[in-house]
Scaffold this active site. Structure first.
Site, short mmCIF file in Angstrom:
data_model
loop_
_atom_site.label_atom_id
_atom_site.label_comp_id
_atom_site.label_asym_id
_atom_site.label_seq_id
_atom_site.Cartn_x
_atom_site.Cartn_y
_atom_site.Cartn_z
N TYR A 56 -5.74 -1.74 -12.78
CA TYR A 56 -5.47 -1.13 -11.69
C TYR A 56 -5.43 0.35 -11.85
O TYR A 56 -4.77 0.94 -12.56
CB TYR A 56 -3.91 -1.63 -11.50
N HIS A 125 -6.86 -11.53 -17.98
CA HIS A 125 -6.94 -11.23 -16.16
C HIS A 125 -7.73 -12.45 -15.66
O HIS A 125 -7.48 -12.91 -14.69
CB HIS A 125 -7.32 -10.15 -16.04
N SER A 204 0.43 -11.96 -5.21
CA SER A 204 0.31 -11.88 -3.63
C SER A 204 1.27 -13.20 -3.03
O SER A 204 0.84 -13.86 -2.47
CB SER A 204 -1.05 -12.27 -3.30
N PRO A 205 2.76 -13.27 -3.09
CA PRO A 205 3.31 -14.35 -2.87
C PRO A 205 3.69 -14.26 -1.57
O PRO A 205 4.17 -15.27 -0.98
CB PRO A 205 4.80 -14.41 -3.74
N LEU A 206 3.26 -12.82 -0.87
CA LEU A 206 3.48 -12.80 0.47
C LEU A 206 2.17 -12.63 1.20
O LEU A 206 1.99 -12.20 2.30
CB LEU A 206 4.09 -11.48 0.78
N GLY A 207 1.08 -13.49 0.78
CA GLY A 207 -0.14 -13.31 1.30
C GLY A 207 -0.69 -11.88 1.51
O GLY A 207 -1.40 -11.72 2.75
N ARG A 208 -0.69 -11.10 0.73
CA ARG A 208 -1.24 -9.97 0.70
C ARG A 208 -0.62 -9.15 1.83
O ARG A 208 -1.24 -8.16 2.56
CB ARG A 208 -2.56 -9.99 0.83
N PHE A 210 0.72 -10.42 4.73
CA PHE A 210 0.28 -11.20 6.12
C PHE A 210 1.67 -11.97 6.21
O PHE A 210 2.09 -11.86 7.43
CB PHE A 210 -0.71 -12.21 6.02
N LEU A 211 2.45 -12.42 5.25
CA LEU A 211 3.33 -13.46 5.58
C LEU A 211 4.62 -12.60 5.71
O LEU A 211 5.65 -13.26 6.08
CB LEU A 211 3.58 -14.51 4.26
#
Length: 327
Positions: A56, A125, A204-208, A210-211
């Protein structure tokens, strides 16, 4: 304070962690001062599981954490990763290296950037197809013996690879993309994770984003935002996926919570071994996400959210990115 234990370790953390990737790269403009404030706020409200990686910002993110936490390391559980190799002169090119020699040099470099003597949780990774997983994990196990790493993890692995790795040295956590709209792991690795008593750490539990319902049009994303390369954010798929989001928003409104909180609560209800790490650069969203631990869902509500998966359109990575998953 609610806590969950990472695998069979002595690492007890708040049920929702914080991913710091976007603070250094990939999601548009960065702001170091703002990011450090958010990192400090995380510990202040009890969010003590912080996730980074050497890739990163090509080391910049680990250095950012050193600046934020140099006097507070004892207050958190730190996870970092190695395996991707990038060059600052040509950052778009990525290679994988899981060789024993690289394992050790990558760890030393991370420790130096972080200003730490040991890493709490050290992930591979992505699996290097040119190096047997037994050799990579064997080298990681040596780092544990040397006291440079406390526990080891893997990311985006198949069930077969996980079993082979676990025979060499206990795997404490598996990180993979997992959310209401990314559920590959349920078919590929979940049963082995549960059988071996390993924690699943969804990134990404929030869909990057989107969610969360905050992205109404992909034109809102900055030009250098990597989501422009993700099929689900391509116009035709993005518009179709709004059907999924609409279902989530309807239930969120009914329960008087945000779509992000509902999406995180869905993950938490999937198992006590699940510890999602939503990323954010902003204190506002950090606080919002943390409150998801208080959202209760009935079996009927869980089934309703499960059913939204049938409406997902597009892959979660482009063709090149998918090559690095479920190895």
């Amino acid at each position: 304070m609610k806590t969950r234990t990472i695998g069979k370790s002595d690492l007890k953390v708040f049920p929702i962690g914080l991913g710091s990737m976007g603070m250094s790269e990939f999601y548009g403009k960065t702001d170091e001062k703002q990011s450090i404030k958010t990192l400090h706020k995380a510990l202040d409200i009890g969010v003590n599981f912080i996730d980074t990686a050497d890739v990163y910002g090509i080391g910049d993110n680990e250095e950012l954490l050193r600046k934020a936490y140099s006097d507070r390391w004892n207050d958190l559980v730190l996870a970092t990763k190695f395996g991707f190799v990038r060059d600052k002169n040509n950052p778009e090119v990525r290679q994988l290296n899981g060789s024993p020699e690289y394992v050790k040099s990558a760890c030393e470099a991370s420790l130096k950037r972080l200003g730490r003597e040991a890493i709490d949780l050290y992930y591979l990774h992505r699996v290097d197809p040119n190096t047997p997983i037994e050799e990579t994990v064997g080298a990681m196990a040596e780092l544990v013996k040397e006291g440079k790493v406390r526990y080891i993890g893997l990311s985006e692995v198949s069930g077969d690879t996980l079993r082979r790795a676990h025979k060499v040295h206990p795997i404490t956590a598996v990180q993979t993309e997992y959310s209401i709209w990314s559920r590959d792991v349920e078919q590929t690795t979940m049963s082995v994770i549960e059988e071996l008593g390993i924690s699943l750490v969804p990134y990404s539990p929030l869909g990057r984003g989107f969610l969360s319902g905050t992205i109404k049009d992909t034109s809102e994303l900055s030009e250098n935002d990597f989501r422009h390369t993700v099929p689900r954010f391509q116009k035709e798929f993005f518009e179709s996926n709004k059907t999924l989001l609409s279902r989530i928003e309807q239930l969120a409104d009914k329960k008087n919570v945000t779509p992000a909180q509902l999406s995180l609560a869905w993950l938490l209800h999937k198992g006590e071994n699940i510890i999602p790490i939503p990323g954010t650069k902003h204190e506002k969203y950090l606080i919002e996400n943390a409150k998801a631990v208080d959202v209760e869902l009935t079996q009927e509500e869980m089934q309703y959210l499960d059913d939204t998966y049938n409406t997902v359109a597009g892959e979660r990575y482009n063709a090149n990115g998918m090559k690095f998953t479920n190895l």
